[in-house]
Design a protein around this motif. Sequence first.
Motif, PDB file in Angstrom:
ATOM      1  N   GLN A   1       6.224  22.127  25.064  1.00 30.64           N
ATOM      2  CA  GLN A   1       6.367  22.413  26.490  1.00 30.64           C
ATOM      3  C   GLN A   1       7.559  21.645  27.020  1.00 30.64           C
TER       4      GLN A   1
ATOM      5  N   GLN B   1      13.236  18.521  32.289  1.00 29.79           N
ATOM      6  CA  GLN B   1      13.972  19.608  31.629  1.00 29.79           C
ATOM      7  C   GLN B   1      13.898  20.881  32.459  1.00 29.79           C
TER       8      GLN B   1
ATOM      9  N   GLY C   1      17.327  11.764  22.816  1.00 28.96           N
ATOM     10  CA  GLY C   1      15.995  12.289  22.529  1.00 28.96           C
ATOM     11  C   GLY C   1      15.285  12.878  23.729  1.00 28.96           C
TER      12      GLY C   1
ATOM     13  N   LYS D   1      18.207  17.352  25.717  1.00 30.39           N
ATOM     14  CA  LYS D   1      19.261  18.033  26.478  1.00 30.39           C
ATOM     15  C   LYS D   1      19.651  19.358  25.823  1.00 30.39           C
ATOM     16  N   THR D   2      19.605  19.362  24.478  1.00 31.38           N
ATOM     17  CA  THR D   2      20.090  20.543  23.760  1.00 31.38           C
ATOM     18  C   THR D   2      19.379  21.819  24.195  1.00 31.38           C
TER      19      THR D   2
ATOM     20  N   ARG E   1       6.549  11.150  22.250  1.00 27.23           N
ATOM     21  CA  ARG E   1       7.309  10.002  21.742  1.00 27.23           C
ATOM     22  C   ARG E   1       6.552   8.702  21.899  1.00 27.23           C
TER      23      ARG E   1
HETATM   24  P1  ADP Z   1      19.184  14.761  23.108  1.00 29.12           P
HETATM   25  O1  ADP Z   1      18.870  14.760  24.548  1.00 29.12           O
HETATM   26  O2  ADP Z   1      19.327  13.390  22.565  1.00 29.12           O
HETATM   27  O3  ADP Z   1      20.324  15.664  22.748  1.00 29.12           O
HETATM   28  P2  ADP Z   1      17.721  16.654  21.592  1.00 29.12           P
HETATM   29  O4  ADP Z   1      18.034  17.813  22.449  1.00 29.12           O
HETATM   30  O5  ADP Z   1      18.435  16.550  20.306  1.00 29.12           O
HETATM   31  O6  ADP Z   1      17.868  15.321  22.392  1.00 29.12           O
HETATM   32  O7  ADP Z   1      16.152  16.634  21.349  1.00 29.12           O
HETATM   33  C1  ADP Z   1      15.559  15.740  20.457  1.00 29.12           C
HETATM   34  C2  ADP Z   1      14.353  16.352  19.805  1.00 29.12           C
HETATM   35  O8  ADP Z   1      13.326  16.536  20.742  1.00 29.12           O
HETATM   36  C3  ADP Z   1      14.633  17.710  19.210  1.00 29.12           C
HETATM   37  O9  ADP Z   1      14.022  17.765  17.951  1.00 29.12           O
HETATM   38  C4  ADP Z   1      13.976  18.666  20.197  1.00 29.12           C
HETATM   39  O10 ADP Z   1      13.551  19.828  19.575  1.00 29.12           O
HETATM   40  C5  ADP Z   1      12.822  17.864  20.706  1.00 29.12           C
HETATM   41  N1  ADP Z   1      12.385  18.190  22.055  1.00 29.12           N
HETATM   42  C6  ADP Z   1      13.164  18.601  23.086  1.00 29.12           C
HETATM   43  N2  ADP Z   1      12.427  18.784  24.210  1.00 29.12           N
HETATM   44  C7  ADP Z   1      11.150  18.482  23.875  1.00 29.12           C
HETATM   45  C8  ADP Z   1       9.916  18.487  24.588  1.00 29.12           C
HETATM   46  N3  ADP Z   1       9.864  18.832  25.877  1.00 29.12           N
HETATM   47  N4  ADP Z   1       8.797  18.119  23.922  1.00 29.12           N
HETATM   48  C9  ADP Z   1       8.856  17.767  22.622  1.00 29.12           C
HETATM   49  N5  ADP Z   1       9.975  17.742  21.893  1.00 29.12           N
HETATM   50  C10 ADP Z   1      11.124  18.093  22.502  1.00 29.12           C
END
Ligand code: ADP
Length: 743
Positions: free
Chosen positions: A266, A271, A297, A300-301, A470
Amino acid sequence: MINLSTNVEEVPKIGVAYAKKLKKFGIKTVQDLLFYFPARYDDFSEIISVKEARQRLGETVCIQGQITEIENTNTFKKFMTMTEAVIQDDGAEIKVIWFNQPYLAKSLHEDDFVCLAGKVSLYKEGIYLNNPTYERINEIGENEELTHTGRIVPVYSETRGITSRWLRYVIKPLLYRFCEQIPESLPEEIIKKNKFLPIQEAVWQLHFPDSFEHADASKARFSFEELFLIQLNVLKEKIKLMVKKAHACPMDADLMKSFTDSLPFQLTDSQKKFAFAILKDLEKTVPMSRLLEGDVGSGKTVVGAMAALNVVKHGHQVAFMAPTEILAKQHLKSLSESLKNFDVRIGMLTGKDARITDVRHHTNGVMSDIPPTFEVSKKSLLGDLENGQIDILIGTHALIQKGVEFKDLALVILDEQHRFGVEQRDHLIKNKKLVPHLLSMTATPIPRTLALTIYGDLDLSLIDEMPKNRKKVKTIIVEPSQRKEAYEFIKKEVADGKGVFVIFPKIDSTASKLKEALEKHGPMTGSASDSFIPQNYGPISLSSLAVNEVKALKEEYEKLSKEVFPDLRITMLHGKMKAPEKERIMLDFKKGEIDILLSTSVVEVGVDVPRATIMMIEGAERFGLSQLHQFRGRVGRSDMQSYCFLFTTSPDQLNRKRLKALVESNNGFELAEKDLEIRGPGSLYGTQQWGVPDMAMQGLSNIFLVEKTRAAAKELLEKDPTLKDYPALKERLKEFEKRIHFE
Ligand code: ADP
Ligand code: MG
């Protein structure tokens, strides 16, 4: 005829050799030199009698008197010469000793009158003035025209071959001749409103202040002015962009819903909020310029992916730029995975590699796994891009090289590239009629003052929430006595299949600091406890300056692999390695073929290694809190408990306080503010890259000043966007823009 814009080379006292040295400070013209401001002042303004000076042992004093004796003598140490003199006034006398200035005995003579400023010291049984700054005068009591003594004396930041004394000697006559010609750059209404000193007076008072109040008033003016120039620069860009048009891409709510439904998690509230804000921006024809800031973590992606998907569904293209090849590949993989059900054609271009994701494979119905990516020739990839066969092109700087032509680029996403975005967008726009939207994503926390200045043309969104799965990384300052224990713990974790990062500080800066110290104080021996010298480098000698980063890392590697963890698989990673090698190592580490990855601080940001649970940092006190926080963010990327061990080389209390902040806070934004508070704005990412000048740098810790300059710049640009009515300001801005540089 010499004037303000004359090259300093043509100034008689300066000449070619000094001009070359000055150029290193960015000083080319007479005006540049007059704008080279002191870093601090020595207060020699109180002139006292020799008799009085003799009572002030240990204090720095300023006296005037007549030389009764002067001669060079040899010292106990052969490499030093000593000049001894006796100065008297009113019948009282004091001995003076200068070190290593043998020419003094030639330029100062018996019966000469001098003004001296130095420390009253005790040597054997006698009182003497130690190594004073000197200046010849015509008679005792003269204090009108003093430059180096008897006043508040400017001290400039010096580098090799340029001393403050020389700068004073050169600058003062130039001030007499040209100060009056410096054009006023600030608009009159701003000067009036803020009660600033006019520029000519401010320049003069900054170099040779009548009082500290005068110096402060001048500083206030230039702090304002430099921040004001930054604001003008940034806001001008913003205004330029506001009149441009971008693709409007209305939000496809159903599509966005099916995308988020397809994710294995979710979205967090944060986000959702910023994805929505970004999608709303994309609906407008005004180009978006947004900075999405969120801890490592924070996810953002996926927000970027939503924006990209929405743009692609309107038939446009997206460029997705990452700072390194490893990250580009990581993004290719994660975007291919998360967009696998949406018929998006993704390509990747780096310096060497061109790849595309095989979407056909997926439209054929195998929906469960990650679509394969395969190598293609660069030419065919670029062809596809130009034809519109590629929807999203991920890549490194290779994306802005010549020959990369998008058919219909509507959105640029920049990952971890900070400020550079604006110029990169400029590259990508080229001669296009429509300007792409810009989304810049960064894990570097940017305090408010910076966000309002050097990033001031970007709208800021702050993700302040982590995904719920986390676990907080446990951060521990490890005492030297606990090192063994920490190593044992690491062994246990590795036996459990977990990965360990060890960060070893870069030593380049240490070497240069050491060199500086050697130049200043002469060779030192055995002072390995000095705070800036890491203990494990052993005794200090000139030859140890040659120890470079890689060698120090190798030594640590030897130690860890032979003595500490002989049974574990340890690998080094450093900045001097070629990209493919680094990448191979990261992948091995990710796969679990390496237990401990020892690296310098250059290790790529953002690389995802979920099995890594320990981040161990040597010499932690040498990093900024934000940077430490970033390192820490490399672990804790799974649901396993992770740890961050901080080792220090110096027991300094201030460092301890700083590191404690890291233990207590897990909020990058808070830590950046703390860095700002403890280490000053210079420690912040962006300020060096931007080449923010000193005065502005000082102003950056003052939010009120930042807001005030921003408002003033905005008001002025709204009234006169091209600054046509402010030619002097326009000129200053032009020079200023040349001076500050983007990385
Ligand atoms: P960053 O903000 O550092 O770029 P990423 O976009 O790489 O972070 O996301 C880190 C990890 O967390 C990825 O494996 C992503 O799939 C996962 N992730 C992103 N949003 C969530 C969420 N809402 N709940 C659980 N995991 C998430
Ligand atoms: Mg990222």
